[in-house]
Design a protein around this motif. Sequence first.
Motif: not given
Length: 472
Positions: A66-95
């Motif tokens: 079961r894969n985890v898509t941790d780099i994607d357009d939507k992730i970059l947009v959400k991270a920018a809106e939250n003013n946080e690193p995209w990889w930090g947002l991705a890891y937080r929601f992966e958890q």
Amino acid sequence: MTLRFHDSATAATRDFVPLKEGEVSLYYCGATVQGEPHIGHVRSALAFDQLTRWLQSSGYKVTVVRNVTDIDDKILVKAAENNEPWWGLAYRFEQAFGDAYASLGIQKPTYEPRATGHIPEMHALIATLIERGHAYPALNDSGDVYFDVRSWKQYGSLTHQNIDDMQAAPDADPRGKRDPRDFALWKGHKTGDPETARWESPWGAGRPGWHLECSAMVTKYLGTEFDIHGGGLDLRFPHHENEMAQSQAAGHGFANFWMHNGMVTYQGEKMSKSIGNTINPREMLEIARPLVVRYYLGQAHYRSVLDYRPGSLEEAAAAVERIETFVSAASAKLFPEGEPAFVATIPEAFRAAMDDDLNIPAALAVLHETVRAGNTALAAGNSDGVLDAFGAVVGMTEALGINPLDAQWQQGSGSEAELTALDVLVKAQLEARAQARTEKNWAESDRIRDVLAAAGVDVADTAAGATWSLKR
């Protein structure tokens, strides 16, 4: 009976014969970790957990990816809106996804790869597609690389569409494409993109396209041909259509079966935040116990629409409690010393239902009929009948992942601190009850059990000792 599954690629139900005897390879699409999990994500994971459990119950060794898509357009947009690193947002929601899966007893996959960990495999797949004439660098200087859909005559075969009837792929600037339906395999780094979201490649710095990620990861772990590819019905097009096209165009056999689960609606309508008719796993777990939520989400046929409405979880709770009440009463009658001696069995009618494209509604009908038969045997004092029903109920619920005796379900709802405190208090009572039973002080043992029952605590005697759970 032979296992039969509905294959989305052929739109037919056919016999399932694994590529390798005694083993099954299963890949299903996991989350694009851009936000909290919604109920559709969890229903999909649960459907493939049920499939995995049934294959295991049928004697197969199952390798699940079961894969985890941790780099994607939507992730970059959400991270920018939250003013946080995209990889930090991705890891937080992966958890957050992992927590939701675990709370409902969804088994961990054999492998759970992240897209960002497989860039070299993606480069190799792109190079193969270019070499075979099915991909090309963008016609402008964007650094993008596209799959040429018209170069692959079978494009559209998964969803049975004519290419001229398809919409344009909205994943990149169409000015660099030969055909607006061509989709991005590689996305060149653009002005404004985070510097951390770029990898060097033979076609310039950039990042992978969504569809490419899954093809590269499944091949890495299951090989170029495997048994089953699954996911939600919403992924059939364009995601799975594109996956299949690029993989087969690269010379891979890819998936032998395609299985897709249905959507979740709210009182017959598509869930939408804008109109406020949504419910997420966290909200469900505030209403009902995890076992009840799992039962509810897994009770419909996996290919059907699951319609949520107020009262749905109460109905599921009533069904679960009927099972739990029988298991508890049967345990008390059959194993008064707390040392169960029984064989878990699976009735042929249940097996036939599950073998028929995972017909869980029919399988649950067998389960509840067995519970009724067990209650009849209890009322008649028929110990043999009770024992037969008990073994069958345990066997069936175990196959579905809803065995009330499983330690997974022996905790109630509430905060971790509340549960810890309650666990200490209840275990103290259970220890006193165990001492009374050792001294054959049955009156005291029954009194403690009655006190706990009055407080909403169910006690089940098992081979490992007494366990407890909260009533709803």
